[in-house]
Design a protein around this motif. Structure first.
Motif, short mmCIF file in Angstrom:
data_model
loop_
_atom_site.label_atom_id
_atom_site.label_comp_id
_atom_site.label_asym_id
_atom_site.label_seq_id
_atom_site.Cartn_x
_atom_site.Cartn_y
_atom_site.Cartn_z
N TYR A 24 0.83 -1.21 0.00
CA TYR A 24 0.00 0.00 0.00
C TYR A 24 0.86 1.26 0.00
CZ TYR A 24 -4.35 -2.58 0.76
OH TYR A 24 -5.42 -3.41 0.62
N GLU A 57 -8.12 6.84 -1.68
CA GLU A 57 -8.45 5.49 -1.24
C GLU A 57 -7.19 4.72 -0.83
OE1 GLU A 57 -10.92 3.20 -3.87
OE2 GLU A 57 -12.31 4.87 -4.13
N MET A 60 -6.03 5.87 2.54
CA MET A 60 -6.88 5.40 3.64
C MET A 60 -6.50 3.99 4.08
SD MET A 60 -10.76 6.79 2.78
CE MET A 60 -11.13 5.24 2.05
N MET A 61 -5.94 3.20 3.17
CA MET A 61 -5.60 1.82 3.48
C MET A 61 -4.39 1.70 4.40
SD MET A 61 -7.99 0.09 2.35
CE MET A 61 -7.32 -1.49 2.79
N PRO A 63 -3.37 3.55 7.20
CA PRO A 63 -3.70 3.51 8.63
C PRO A 63 -4.49 2.26 9.02
CG PRO A 63 -4.29 5.64 7.71
CD PRO A 63 -3.90 4.76 6.57
N ASP A 64 -5.38 1.81 8.13
CA ASP A 64 -6.15 0.59 8.40
C ASP A 64 -5.20 -0.61 8.54
OD1 ASP A 64 -8.60 -1.13 8.42
OD2 ASP A 64 -7.70 -1.85 6.54
N CYS A 65 -4.23 -0.67 7.67
CA CYS A 65 -3.26 -1.76 7.71
C CYS A 65 -2.43 -1.70 8.99
CB CYS A 65 -2.36 -1.65 6.48
SG CYS A 65 -1.99 -3.20 5.72
N HIS A 66 -2.06 -0.49 9.41
CA HIS A 66 -1.30 -0.33 10.66
C HIS A 66 -2.12 -0.84 11.84
CE1 HIS A 66 2.56 1.62 10.14
NE2 HIS A 66 2.05 2.31 9.14
N LYS A 67 -3.39 -0.51 11.85
CA LYS A 67 -4.27 -0.94 12.95
C LYS A 67 -4.37 -2.46 13.00
CE LYS A 67 -7.85 1.58 13.04
NZ LYS A 67 -9.17 2.10 12.70
N ARG A 68 -4.55 -3.08 11.82
CA ARG A 68 -4.64 -4.54 11.76
C ARG A 68 -3.31 -5.18 12.18
NH1 ARG A 68 -5.57 -6.70 6.64
NH2 ARG A 68 -4.97 -4.76 5.66
N THR A 71 -2.97 -5.09 15.98
CA THR A 71 -3.84 -6.12 16.57
C THR A 71 -3.22 -7.51 16.41
OG1 THR A 71 -5.78 -4.78 16.04
CG2 THR A 71 -6.17 -7.10 16.52
#
Length: 112
Positions: A24, A57, A60-61, A63-68, A71
């Motif tokens: 990404y 788009e 946006m991916m 930060p989402d990837c960092h969060k996942r 986790t």
């Protein structure tokens, strides 16, 4: 109860998400360069707007990837700790520890 199989799965998950994150990040660089090139060449406003949407788009991916990834890293650490408590042995444990080190190096710079 944690098993070596679960540890291996969680280790692979972390590796996959790191790979996705890098992908990404490269995509964002590529799309940003393409958008700048289109602006420079005076592209059609509609095409430029669509390209900006693609870039947004992609951004946006990340930060989402960092969060996942955070986790998945927490899950991996918990599973590893549980296995160490029960004195499990195996190559998967060493692999998980090295993966944790790699992932922490990727996650840490973003927390500044």
């Amino acid at each position: 109860m944690a098993t070596l199989r679960n540890l291996k799965i969680k280790t692979s998950t972390c590796k996959r998400i790191v790979k996705e994150l890098r992908s990404y990040e490269k995509e964002v660089e590529k799309e940003a360069a393409k958008t700048a090139d289109m602006k420079e060449k005076g592209a059609d406003p509609y095409d430029l707007k669509q390209q900006e949407n693609v870039l947004a788009e992609s951004r946006m991916m990340v930060p989402d990837c960092h969060k996942r990834l955070e986790t998945a890293l927490a899950d991996l650490k918990a599973t590893l700790a549980e296995l160490k408590e029960s004195n499990e042995q195996g190559a998967e444990i060493g692999e998980a520890e090295s993966t944790i080190t790699e992932v922490e190096a990727v996650v840490k710079p973003t927390e500044d």
